[in-house]
Enzyme design. Sequence first.
Site, PDB file in Angstrom:
ATOM      1  CG  ASP A 159      -2.051  -1.094   1.139  1.00  0.00           C
ATOM      2  OD1 ASP A 159      -2.003  -2.083   0.112  1.00  0.00           O
ATOM      3  OD2 ASP A 159      -2.787  -1.185   1.975  1.00  0.00           O
ATOM      4  CG  ASP A 182      -6.316  -0.064   1.383  1.00  0.00           C
ATOM      5  OD1 ASP A 182      -6.680  -1.162   1.625  1.00  0.00           O
ATOM      6  OD2 ASP A 182      -6.867   0.948   1.976  1.00  0.00           O
ATOM      7  CG  HIS A 229     -11.155   1.099   0.563  1.00  0.00           C
ATOM      8  ND1 HIS A 229     -11.343  -0.301   0.921  1.00  0.00           N
ATOM      9  CD2 HIS A 229     -10.373   1.429   1.177  1.00  0.00           C
ATOM     10  CE1 HIS A 229     -10.519  -0.488   1.717  1.00  0.00           C
ATOM     11  NE2 HIS A 229      -9.888   0.648   2.192  1.00  0.00           N
ATOM     12  CG  HIS A 269     -14.731  -0.041   1.969  1.00  0.00           C
ATOM     13  ND1 HIS A 269     -14.091  -0.029   3.068  1.00  0.00           N
ATOM     14  CD2 HIS A 269     -15.013  -1.217   1.611  1.00  0.00           C
ATOM     15  CE1 HIS A 269     -13.702  -1.247   3.401  1.00  0.00           C
ATOM     16  NE2 HIS A 269     -14.297  -2.322   2.273  1.00  0.00           N
ATOM     17  CG  HIS A 285      -8.668   5.142   3.021  1.00  0.00           C
ATOM     18  ND1 HIS A 285      -9.335   4.952   3.993  1.00  0.00           N
ATOM     19  CD2 HIS A 285      -7.898   3.916   2.976  1.00  0.00           C
ATOM     20  CE1 HIS A 285      -9.370   3.679   4.440  1.00  0.00           C
ATOM     21  NE2 HIS A 285      -8.461   3.062   3.527  1.00  0.00           N
ATOM     22  CE  LYS A 328      -4.162  -4.363   1.303  1.00  0.00           C
ATOM     23  NZ  LYS A 328      -4.793  -3.337   2.012  1.00  0.00           N
ATOM     24  CB  CYS A 342      -1.890  -3.044   5.088  1.00  0.00           C
ATOM     25  SG  CYS A 342      -3.742  -2.507   5.284  1.00  0.00           S
TER      26      CYS A 342
HETATM   27  C1  VGL Z   1      -4.611   0.560   5.835  1.00  0.00           C
HETATM   28  C2  VGL Z   1      -6.023   1.567   7.166  1.00  0.00           C
HETATM   29  C3  VGL Z   1      -7.066   1.374   6.241  1.00  0.00           C
HETATM   30  C4  VGL Z   1      -3.253   0.331   5.563  1.00  0.00           C
HETATM   31  C5  VGL Z   1      -5.649   0.679   4.913  1.00  0.00           C
HETATM   32  O1  VGL Z   1      -2.626   0.277   4.403  1.00  0.00           O
HETATM   33  O2  VGL Z   1      -2.374  -0.146   6.635  1.00  0.00           O
HETATM   34  N1  VGL Z   1      -5.019   1.193   7.131  1.00  0.00           N
HETATM   35  N2  VGL Z   1      -6.724   1.070   5.014  1.00  0.00           N
HETATM   36 ZN    ZN Z   2      -8.229   1.029   3.610  1.00  0.00          ZN
END
Ligand code: VGL
Ligand code: ZN
Length: 202
Positions: free
Chosen positions: A12, A50, A52, A56, A85, A110, A155
């Site tokens: 990510d 990431d 979404h 979401h 995000h 994901k 993550c």
């Molecule tokens: C993440 C919070 C929400 C991450 C992703 O990449 O750690 N954290 N979505």
């Molecule tokens: Zn996320």
Amino acid sequence: MRAESEALIVIDVQLDFCPGGALAVADGDAIIPRINALMDAFSTVVLTQDWHPANHSSFAANHPGAEPFTQVRMPYGPQTLWPVHCVQGTAGAQFHPDLRTDPAQLVIRKGFRPAIDSYSALFENDRVTPTGLAGYLHERGVTAVTLVGLATDYCVSFSALDAARRGLDVTVLTGACRAIDLGGSLQAALRQMRDHGVRLAD
Ligand code: VGL
Ligand code: ZN
């Protein structure tokens, strides 16, 4: 050069997790030069993104009256609510432009199901719905993974724990990760990873 059975998994490294982004991780972009250099040492490289939909369920904005960084109960367990995000197709969901992407053989997206979040690159937050990455690694004969990226305590650690649970040899290079650190989440994640046999190295 490492054997093909040892994969580098870059978690990510997207604009929304870097300074100026919607869910900025302090110093999140500082790890990019090191990650770029690591890609030359690994012949198997995977990136995660990431990804979404706008509706979401992990977004506080989709829970009337709820504030970001609070928790709700979902059918699969407690879920932290985040600022909006990494919405599919937006600039914030793109990889940081300095991150090398050409060396990667796979980009795994994901968190695309509205009703369930997915911190881990291998399984969604119910810990059973697969992203497909475990199957990909298995078919390519990968037995060891090195994890870097954002964020250490969400993550990255969820991915590390799932990979260890699948019997992979797991190393997290903490110096090439940065954390959100919400209410002690970084220390808790480091302890959990250590307890489950994840190798932590700088
Ligand atoms: C993440 C919070 C929400 C991450 C992703 O990449 O750690 N954290 N979505
Ligand atoms: Zn996320």
